[in-house]
Each structure stands twice: as structure tokens, then as C-alpha cells.
Design a protein around this motif. Structure first.
Motif, PDB file in Angstrom:
ATOM      1  N   GLY A 143       0.785  -1.238   0.000  1.00  0.00           N
ATOM      2  CA  GLY A 143       0.000   0.000   0.000  1.00  0.00           C
ATOM      3  C   GLY A 143       0.818   1.290   0.000  1.00  0.00           C
ATOM      4  N   VAL A 144       1.931   1.298  -0.746  1.00  0.00           N
ATOM      5  CA  VAL A 144       2.720   2.537  -0.857  1.00  0.00           C
ATOM      6  C   VAL A 144       3.098   2.760  -2.330  1.00  0.00           C
ATOM      7  CG1 VAL A 144       3.692   2.545   1.471  1.00  0.00           C
ATOM      8  CG2 VAL A 144       4.838   1.249  -0.332  1.00  0.00           C
ATOM      9  N   SER A 145       3.769   3.894  -2.623  1.00  0.00           N
ATOM     10  CA  SER A 145       4.171   4.193  -4.003  1.00  0.00           C
ATOM     11  C   SER A 145       5.417   3.389  -4.385  1.00  0.00           C
ATOM     12  CB  SER A 145       4.461   5.682  -4.137  1.00  0.00           C
ATOM     13  OG  SER A 145       5.616   5.984  -3.379  1.00  0.00           O
ATOM     14  N   VAL A 146       5.653   3.285  -5.699  1.00  0.00           N
ATOM     15  CA  VAL A 146       6.848   2.593  -6.192  1.00  0.00           C
ATOM     16  C   VAL A 146       8.108   3.322  -5.716  1.00  0.00           C
ATOM     17  CG1 VAL A 146       8.180   2.079  -8.278  1.00  0.00           C
ATOM     18  CG2 VAL A 146       5.743   1.467  -8.163  1.00  0.00           C
ATOM     19  N   ALA A 147       8.032   4.659  -5.673  1.00  0.00           N
ATOM     20  CA  ALA A 147       9.180   5.439  -5.212  1.00  0.00           C
ATOM     21  C   ALA A 147       9.519   5.083  -3.760  1.00  0.00           C
ATOM     22  CB  ALA A 147       8.876   6.934  -5.332  1.00  0.00           C
ATOM     23  N   GLN A 148       8.490   4.868  -2.958  1.00  0.00           N
ATOM     24  CA  GLN A 148       8.707   4.513  -1.552  1.00  0.00           C
ATOM     25  C   GLN A 148       9.349   3.131  -1.451  1.00  0.00           C
ATOM     26  OE1 GLN A 148       8.012   6.549   1.338  1.00  0.00           O
ATOM     27  NE2 GLN A 148       9.416   4.956   2.046  1.00  0.00           N
ATOM     28  N   VAL A 149       8.889   2.186  -2.300  1.00  0.00           N
ATOM     29  CA  VAL A 149       9.478   0.845  -2.307  1.00  0.00           C
ATOM     30  C   VAL A 149      10.969   0.932  -2.638  1.00  0.00           C
ATOM     31  CG1 VAL A 149       9.538  -1.366  -3.536  1.00  0.00           C
ATOM     32  CG2 VAL A 149       7.334  -0.376  -2.867  1.00  0.00           C
ATOM     33  N   ARG A 150      11.278   1.751  -3.643  1.00  0.00           N
ATOM     34  CA  ARG A 150      12.677   1.911  -4.056  1.00  0.00           C
ATOM     35  C   ARG A 150      13.510   2.439  -2.887  1.00  0.00           C
ATOM     36  NH1 ARG A 150      11.828   5.077  -8.468  1.00  0.00           N
ATOM     37  NH2 ARG A 150      11.376   3.295  -9.817  1.00  0.00           N
ATOM     38  N   SER A 151      12.951   3.419  -2.197  1.00  0.00           N
ATOM     39  CA  SER A 151      13.661   4.025  -1.070  1.00  0.00           C
ATOM     40  C   SER A 151      13.824   3.031   0.089  1.00  0.00           C
ATOM     41  CB  SER A 151      12.901   5.279  -0.636  1.00  0.00           C
ATOM     42  OG  SER A 151      13.169   5.594   0.684  1.00  0.00           O
ATOM     43  N   ASP A 152      12.783   2.220   0.329  1.00  0.00           N
ATOM     44  CA  ASP A 152      12.857   1.205   1.396  1.00  0.00           C
ATOM     45  C   ASP A 152      13.936   0.164   1.082  1.00  0.00           C
ATOM     46  OD1 ASP A 152      10.866   2.426   2.824  1.00  0.00           O
ATOM     47  OD2 ASP A 152       9.281   1.038   2.242  1.00  0.00           O
ATOM     48  N   ILE A 153      13.996  -0.248  -0.198  1.00  0.00           N
ATOM     49  CA  ILE A 153      14.987  -1.266  -0.572  1.00  0.00           C
ATOM     50  C   ILE A 153      16.399  -0.702  -0.455  1.00  0.00           C
ATOM     51  CG2 ILE A 153      15.868  -2.591  -2.552  1.00  0.00           C
ATOM     52  CD1 ILE A 153      12.975  -3.290  -3.187  1.00  0.00           C
ATOM     53  N   ASN A 154      16.544   0.573  -0.836  1.00  0.00           N
ATOM     54  CA  ASN A 154      17.847   1.224  -0.648  1.00  0.00           C
ATOM     55  C   ASN A 154      18.263   1.215   0.811  1.00  0.00           C
ATOM     56  OD1 ASN A 154      19.412   2.208  -2.816  1.00  0.00           O
ATOM     57  ND2 ASN A 154      17.695   3.550  -3.400  1.00  0.00           N
ATOM     58  N   ALA A 155      17.303   1.489   1.689  1.00  0.00           N
ATOM     59  CA  ALA A 155      17.602   1.537   3.130  1.00  0.00           C
ATOM     60  C   ALA A 155      17.988   0.154   3.643  1.00  0.00           C
ATOM     61  CB  ALA A 155      16.408   2.091   3.895  1.00  0.00           C
ATOM     62  N   LEU A 156      17.307  -0.902   3.150  1.00  0.00           N
ATOM     63  CA  LEU A 156      17.660  -2.270   3.548  1.00  0.00           C
ATOM     64  C   LEU A 156      19.072  -2.614   3.089  1.00  0.00           C
ATOM     65  CD1 LEU A 156      14.335  -4.093   2.593  1.00  0.00           C
ATOM     66  CD2 LEU A 156      15.318  -4.039   4.900  1.00  0.00           C
ATOM     67  N   TRP A 157      19.358  -2.153   1.881  1.00  0.00           N
ATOM     68  CA  TRP A 157      20.622  -2.488   1.210  1.00  0.00           C
ATOM     69  C   TRP A 157      21.823  -1.987   1.997  1.00  0.00           C
ATOM     70  CZ3 TRP A 157      20.368  -1.803  -4.791  1.00  0.00           C
ATOM     71  CH2 TRP A 157      21.272  -2.681  -5.397  1.00  0.00           C
ATOM     72  N   VAL A 158      21.695  -0.776   2.574  1.00  0.00           N
ATOM     73  CA  VAL A 158      22.844  -0.188   3.262  1.00  0.00           C
ATOM     74  C   VAL A 158      22.859  -0.506   4.761  1.00  0.00           C
ATOM     75  CG1 VAL A 158      23.077   1.681   1.599  1.00  0.00           C
ATOM     76  CG2 VAL A 158      21.686   2.030   3.643  1.00  0.00           C
ATOM     77  N   ALA A 159      21.908  -1.328   5.207  1.00  0.00           N
ATOM     78  CA  ALA A 159      21.917  -1.707   6.621  1.00  0.00           C
ATOM     79  C   ALA A 159      23.235  -2.395   6.934  1.00  0.00           C
ATOM     80  CB  ALA A 159      20.764  -2.660   6.915  1.00  0.00           C
ATOM     81  N   SER A 160      23.786  -2.073   8.101  1.00  0.00           N
ATOM     82  CA  SER A 160      25.131  -2.594   8.363  1.00  0.00           C
ATOM     83  C   SER A 160      25.238  -3.272   9.714  1.00  0.00           C
ATOM     84  CB  SER A 160      26.139  -1.455   8.275  1.00  0.00           C
ATOM     85  OG  SER A 160      25.786  -0.462   9.218  1.00  0.00           O
ATOM     86  N   GLU A 161      26.169  -4.208   9.776  1.00  0.00           N
ATOM     87  CA  GLU A 161      26.499  -4.813  11.050  1.00  0.00           C
ATOM     88  C   GLU A 161      27.491  -3.921  11.770  1.00  0.00           C
ATOM     89  OE1 GLU A 161      27.624  -8.912  11.367  1.00  0.00           O
ATOM     90  OE2 GLU A 161      25.791  -9.509  10.325  1.00  0.00           O
ATOM     91  N   PRO A 162      27.528  -4.017  13.092  1.00  0.00           N
ATOM     92  CA  PRO A 162      28.375  -3.092  13.841  1.00  0.00           C
ATOM     93  C   PRO A 162      29.849  -3.251  13.495  1.00  0.00           C
ATOM     94  CG  PRO A 162      26.990  -4.412  15.324  1.00  0.00           C
ATOM     95  CD  PRO A 162      26.813  -4.951  13.964  1.00  0.00           C
ATOM     96  N   GLY A 163      30.505  -2.122  13.442  1.00  0.00           N
ATOM     97  CA  GLY A 163      31.952  -2.122  13.487  1.00  0.00           C
ATOM     98  C   GLY A 163      32.673  -2.430  12.193  1.00  0.00           C
ATOM     99  N   ASP A 164      32.030  -3.023  11.207  1.00  0.00           N
ATOM    100  CA  ASP A 164      32.759  -3.288   9.965  1.00  0.00           C
ATOM    101  C   ASP A 164      31.875  -2.947   8.777  1.00  0.00           C
ATOM    102  OD1 ASP A 164      30.976  -5.405   9.704  1.00  0.00           O
ATOM    103  OD2 ASP A 164      32.348  -6.754  10.770  1.00  0.00           O
ATOM    104  N   SER A 165      32.359  -3.223   7.608  1.00  0.00           N
ATOM    105  CA  SER A 165      31.633  -2.809   6.421  1.00  0.00           C
ATOM    106  C   SER A 165      30.754  -3.932   5.880  1.00  0.00           C
ATOM    107  CB  SER A 165      32.629  -2.367   5.351  1.00  0.00           C
ATOM    108  OG  SER A 165      33.549  -3.429   5.154  1.00  0.00           O
ATOM    109  N   TRP A 166      30.567  -4.988   6.678  1.00  0.00           N
ATOM    110  CA  TRP A 166      29.769  -6.129   6.233  1.00  0.00           C
ATOM    111  C   TRP A 166      28.301  -5.731   6.100  1.00  0.00           C
ATOM    112  CZ3 TRP A 166      29.510 -10.580   3.987  1.00  0.00           C
ATOM    113  CH2 TRP A 166      28.448 -11.457   4.250  1.00  0.00           C
ATOM    114  N   LEU A 167      27.727  -5.928   4.914  1.00  0.00           N
ATOM    115  CA  LEU A 167      26.328  -5.607   4.688  1.00  0.00           C
ATOM    116  C   LEU A 167      25.535  -6.917   4.668  1.00  0.00           C
ATOM    117  CD1 LEU A 167      26.714  -2.898   1.894  1.00  0.00           C
ATOM    118  CD2 LEU A 167      26.547  -2.582   4.360  1.00  0.00           C
ATOM    119  N   PRO A 168      24.679  -7.125   5.650  1.00  0.00           N
ATOM    120  CA  PRO A 168      23.994  -8.414   5.749  1.00  0.00           C
ATOM    121  C   PRO A 168      22.928  -8.627   4.675  1.00  0.00           C
ATOM    122  CG  PRO A 168      23.283  -6.944   7.515  1.00  0.00           C
ATOM    123  CD  PRO A 168      24.375  -6.231   6.786  1.00  0.00           C
ATOM    124  N   ILE A 169      22.476  -7.534   4.035  1.00  0.00           N
ATOM    125  CA  ILE A 169      21.416  -7.677   3.036  1.00  0.00           C
ATOM    126  C   ILE A 169      21.934  -7.141   1.705  1.00  0.00           C
ATOM    127  CG2 ILE A 169      19.068  -6.987   2.405  1.00  0.00           C
ATOM    128  CD1 ILE A 169      18.719  -6.348   5.490  1.00  0.00           C
TER     129      ILE A 169
END
Lengths: 324, 302
Positions: free
Chosen positions: B35-61
Motif C-alpha cells: 500500500g505505498v508508491s513505487v518510489a517509496q518501495v525503491r527508497s525502502d529497498i535502498n535503506a535495507l541495502w545499506v543496513a550494516s552490522e556493527p563495526g565493519d563494512s559487512w552488509l547483511p542484506i
């Protein structure tokens, strides 16, 4: 640019879920993206300010995640002195795979309407969203069903959380038999019966299990003591709320074309002087007496005599009432 | 107004879990499902993509960049991040509402399956007792008639114990305060009505199509005739607690309740049950109705 809050919360979940043991507050501040590490070479004043600002932010984040349903554990480690650490056990935090159909997801929306406002508030859409993650995609299903918001107060949500946390609570309660007063209980279970919410718990002052109608709680439900303070018994006495196993049979006499509800529940056993006789099973005598009274002469109780007397007593008392 | 952070977080985790379960998914489908816009989906996926684990550059997603450019979410890696479970409040609210709807006799079939799945996953978060005993022989014809836009003939016993046969245009089943009601247009009354399901004795689908559409404003539109003031001892409090528009004030060992009265005879019947605890009843109209009914009862019961 500051990291957005949703992003910070996600990083916090990932950080606390992936830690082998636990993360202390300092580790959280210094390693999780979104929090500000202590400025390098800060003096005491700057250090205090940064500490205070982190504390506020982290406390709020922790509270919001817990309200969302994420179980953040507090872990004390004797080896490292009194510093508290935190972690999330991924298996306990995860939504179980429910694999809902589009129709089932539509029912979720209807069911959340039932509590909108008092219990779920704005969170109703989060509930739907959580379940949407494990639902199939399909055309929106329109169902000819609806639920209107039930009467519930803030006490309901607070008690549900107290049961989950096994934390004692104190509240003001207006009782039918003993008037208003403060009660302190260990809440065991929330029970719904015909749309009315109750909580069953151990009354600390009376030292026995009691049932409270949540609507009769006035003001705030305040937690007392620590979470996990008591054990909830396996078999909780439902008391008067139970679908009573003790069923007795009454014989009622009905005028023709009256007492339809009693006829539906009862068994016809003949007729007598213009009255039709039915045997009706009942669990609560008061309820049957009330039903016969409401029929205003369309019904009378043949036996047992105790119920017949109760009918007479109530009708006689009604003639004594002060009239405005 | 800015979106709440937790709303966005829950949706982001929802998108992740959904894609993990369903495989590559176009942004447009995700937008519709959540129930959101395509632009919002794109932004949400970007946010998931850059989620990080503590202390290093490992991106879990990690998502496929090529697919992202074509507006498709394609998960390359997810290191154990999932949607969060229901909170205790949510679990109780959901299972409580579904069980209440079932007890009232107005739970769609899909709801029964949903309830089973939730109970299995949540280990019974709330106890629900009580059942209006609305049988399938009442519910099924009503649902069929609603689905097919057909009239239905029902036998109905009202709260005053009057039995009637009426033809109605049925619209939907609604659960209010633990009981189920049929919203419909009643041809006899030529008006919209809300009928309690557990007072319907029989229901038969007719051939004729409905002529009156549902209305948003219908429902509980009965106009109160007057407002009553009743003083009752504490032990009788329960009888006035559920009256429409009730306001209850405590007065020593009694309560003073004021509430709306649509039908004096119906309210008098309810008050009779707590008559031993009743102290005062006003106005006169209601007191008279109470006296009339009490005498009628004594005529037959003594």
C-alpha cells in the motif's frame, strides 16, 4: 547526513541479533551506525552532553522496539562488573512463517478494526503490515463482514503487557460488592467473554485469585516491582467466567407466542391451562430469572422453587422503588 | 506528516521477508501489496541495502543491482534479518477479535483457518469464552444471499420477544461488542435495520435481487425517546453498565446511572432483574413501565 531513524532501528536490530554474547551501551554507541560516537578529544563537559543525548536516544529506541514486539534481553555479566549489556535472540524475535492467503489477510484487517483506538491504536496498520509479509499477493478480497471498535480502555493494553512480562500491577478498581479501592495483583491471563474483557490474577492483599472486569478499572495501571517476578499457574481458575459445567434444569410455563428464546433452547413437555411447558437447562439461575422477568407475564417458573421465589422477590421489590 | 519510524521499519522488514519468500518481485507488486508508491518501495529497498552490522563494512542484506535498475527486487543475500513477531498486545488483540467474531457467529471461513494458524504460532495468548450459538443454517444462507445480492426471508424474535417474518435486503455481518448483527434494509419497515444474529430463527434465500444498496449512515440509528436516571445499589451495577450512552457516578454504596432509553418496556425488563437493589427510577414514564411489568409478573408467578 544523519542516518534516518528507521535505518538506525534496523541497524540496532541487526547488531543486537548478530552479537555472540551481548553489546554494552558503549559498544552500541560506538559501533552501530546511526548513533554518534564520543567526539575524539572531547572535554568532560562535551563528554557528559554526548552521553546524555545518547542515553535519551537509546532508551527511546529500546522502548519503541520492545513495544513493536522485539524481545530485547538485558544481560548482566559478572565478569565485566556492573555494566549492563543487551541482545536479541533471532529465533525469538522472528515472525513465524504463517503463509496467509489473500482472503486471510483481509480478515486480519477486519479483526484489527475491532480494537482500533483503545488497544492497538495506530499500531493496527503495523499488525496488518507484519502479517502482509507472510501473505500471498492477490487481488484485494472484499468480505461482507465487519467489526466495530469494542469498548476498551488503556488498561487493557497495559494488562496484556503485564501478563507477558509477568510483572505485578496496581490500579483503582470499582467493585460491585466492596466499593472502590486500590488493588495490587499478579496478572495471570486476559479473558474475553461476549465482548467484555476481564483479567484474572492473584490479588496480593486478599491472597487469592480474583477476576476483574477491565472496564471497571479507573485511571492508570501502574507496574509494581520487576518483570518476571512470579510464575503463572498452568491451570487458571475461570470461576464465574467459565461455561459452567454445572447445568440444572428448570421447568418454565410460557404463554402461546411468547418466550421464543426459551422455546429454542428448551424441550417441550406438554401444556396446562393455556400454558405451554418447557424444560430449559441453565447454568446461572440469575440469568434465567432475568429472562423470565423481562417477559413481563409471558412466562413463569414452575420449578425449582428457589428461582420462582427469586422472580416474586424481584417483582415485589420493583413496586417499592422510589419513583421520579 | 512524516511517517513514523517504526511504521517504515515494519514495512522494510515486510518487503525483505516477502521477497525472500516469493523470489524476484517487481516494485509495482510490492507497492500494491504494502500500500505505498513505487518510489517509496525503491527508497525502502535502498535503506535495507545499506543496513550494516556493527563495526565493519559487512552488509547483511544484498540486492542485485541489475534487477534494481529494472525495478525488480532480487535478493542476493540475507543474513538472517526477518520481520519481527507480533507484540503481546497485537497477539491478544488479533486472536481475541477473531475468537470473539467466531463466538458471535460472524467469522468468515478464511478467518477460521487464520485463527488456527495464529493459535499454533502464538500458543494461545488469550482465553475467549462464550458463544451465541449461531448455527451454520443461519449464517450460511445470509452470507450466500449477501454474495449473490439476493433478498432473504427471515424469522426474527426481537428483544421484546415479538416474533415476525420479514423480507430484507442483506448487506453485511458486523460484530459489535461481542455480538453479531446483520445490516440490512427491511422491506416491512421500509428502512435500514440492524438485526441480531442470535435472534434470527430461520433464514431462506429468495430469488429476487436486492433493491436497496448498503448505506454508511445506517446501523444503530434508533432515536432515544428520553434519558433515564436510575439509582441502584452496587450489586446491581452490572445491569446499567451496558446501557446506551451511559454515564455512571458513584454515590456512597450506590451508583447513579443516566442513559438513553429507546423503548421503556425493554429497559423496564432489564431493571426488573436487579429490582432488589433499585433505589430510584426516573422519569415517571420509566417508573410506570417498571410497575406495570412487575404487576404482570406477580399476576402469573404467585
Amino acid at each position: 547526513m544523519a542516518v534516518e531513524k528507521a535505518q538506525r532501528l534496523l541497524n540496532l536490530i541487526i547488531g543486537l541479533s548478530s552479537t555472540r554474547h551481548r553489546l554494552t551501551r558503549d559498544q552500541i554507541r560506538d559501533t552501530i551506525e546511526g548513533y554518534e560516537p564520543l567526539p575524539y578529544g572531547a572535554d568532560d563537559e562535551e563528554r557528559r552532553k554526548a552521553e546524555a543525548s545518547f542515553e535519551r536516544m537509546f532508551e527511546r529506541d529500546k522502548k519503541e522496539l520492545r513495544e513493536l514486539g522485539v524481545p530485547i534481553e538485558t544481560i548482566e555479566d559478572p565478569v565485566h562488573g556492573d555494566e549492563i549489556g543487551y541482545r536479541i535472540r533471532p529465533a525469538e524475535a522472528a515472525m513465524p512463517a504463517l503463509d496467509l492467503t489473500a482472503a486471510e489477510l483481509a480478515v486480519v484487517s477486519i479483526a484489527t478494526d475491532y480494537w482500533r483506538g483503545a488497544v492497538l491504536g495506530g499500531d493496527a496498520r503495523q499488525t496488518v503490515m507484519k502479517l502482509a509479509s507472510s501473505a500471498e499477493h492477490g487481488p484485494r478480497v472484499e468480505l461482507p463482514f465487519a467489526a466495530l471498535p469494542a469498548v476498551a480502555n488503556d488498561a487493557f493494553g497495559a494488562l496484556v503487557e503485564a501478563v507477558a512480562d509477568r510483572q505485578s500491577v496496581r490500579f483503582e478498581y470499582s467493585s460491585v460488592s466492596s466499593g472502590a479501592g486500590t488493588r495490587t495483583i499478579d496478572p495471570w491471563r486476559v479473558v474475553l467473554r461476549a465482548g467484555i474483557a476481564y483479567v484474572i490474577g492473584f490479588d496480593r492483599d486478599r491472597e487469592e485469585p480474583r477476576t476483574f472486569r477491565i472496564q471497571r478499572i479507573g485511571g492508570k495501571v501502574r507496574p509494581v516491582g520487576d518483570p518476571g517476578a512470579y510464575a503463572i499457574p498452568k491451570d487458571i481458575p475461570l470461576g464465574a467466567l467459565a461455561e459452567s459445567g454445572d447445568v440444572a434444569t428448570a421447568r418454565v410455563a410460557l404463554r402461546p407466542e411468547s418466550g421464543h428464546a426459551l422455546r429454542r433452547r428448551g424441550t417441550p413437555v406438554g401444556a396446562e391451562n393455556g400454558w405451554e411447558l418447557y424444560d430449559v437447562d441453565y447454568a446461572h439461575g440469575d440469568a434465567l430469572v432475568a429472562e423470565v422477568l423481562a417477559l413481563a407475564g409471558g412466562a413463569r417458573i414452575v420449578r425449582p422453587a428457589t428461582l420462582a421465589d427469586a422472580v416474586v422477590k424481584a417483582a415485589t421489590a420493583a413496586l417499592e422503588v422510589e419513583r421520579g | 506528516m512524516a511517517e513514523q519510524a517504526t511504521d517504515r521499519l515494519v514495512r522494510m522488514l515486510g518487503i525483505l521477508t516477502y521477497v525472500e519468500r516469493h523470489g524476484d518481485t517487481p516494485f509495482s507488486e510490492l507497492a500494491e501489496h504494502f500500500g505505498v508508491s513505487v518510489a517509496q518501495v525503491r527508497s525502502d529497498i535502498n535503506a535495507l541495502w545499506v543496513a550494516s552490522e556493527p563495526g565493519d563494512s559487512w552488509l547483511p542484506i544484498d540486492f542485485s543491482a541489475d534487477a534494481f535498475d529494472q525495478d525488480i527486487a532480487s535478493l542476493v543475500r540475507n543474513d538472517g534479518v526477518t520481520q519481527v513477531r507480533l507484540s503481546p498486545r497485537e497477539a491478544v488483540a488479533l486472536v481475541g477479535a477473531l475468537s470473539t467474531m467466531r463466538g458471535a457467529g460472524a467469522l468468515p471461513d478464511a478467518g477460521t483457518h487464520l485463527l488456527e494458524k495464529l493459535r499454533e504460532a502464538l500458543s494461545e495468548p488469550v482465553t475467549v469464552v462464550g458463544d451465541d450459538h449461531v448455527g451454520a443454517e443461519i449464517r450460511e444462507p445470509l452470507v450466500e444471499a449477501i454474495d449473490r445480492y439476493r433478498r432473504v426471508e427471515i424469522e426474527y424474535v426481537d428483544a421484546m420477544d415479538r416474533r415476525s417474518t420479514r423480507v430484507v435486503d442483506p448487506h453485511r455481518l458486523v460484530v459489535i461488542d461481542g455480538h453479531a448483527y446483520l445490516e440490512c434494509f427491511c422491506r416491512r419497515a421500509q428502512d435500514y435495520r440492524v438485526l441480531r444474529l442470535d435472534r434470527i430463527a430461520s433464514a431462506t434465500v429468495l430469488d429476487g435481487a436486492i433493491e436497496h444498496p448498503p448505506t454508511d449512515s445506517a446501523g444503530f440509528s434508533l432515536t432515544p425517546a428520553f434519558r433515564a436516571t436510575v439509582t441502584v445499589g452496587r450489586s446491581g451495577r452490572y445491569a446499567v453498565e451496558d446501557m446506551p450512552g451511559v454515564v455512571i457516578e458513584d454515590a456512597d454504596d450506590a451508583v447513579v446511572a443516566t442513559f438513553d432509553v429507546v423503548d421503556a418496556a425493554f429497559v423496564a425488563g432489564r431493571l426488573l432483574a436487579v429490582a432488589p437493589h433499585l433505589r430510584a427510577v426516573a422519569p415517571r414514564r420509566l417508573a410506570d413501565a417498571l410497575e406495570r411489568q412487575a404487576k404482570a409478573v406477580l399476576d402469573v408467578q404467585r
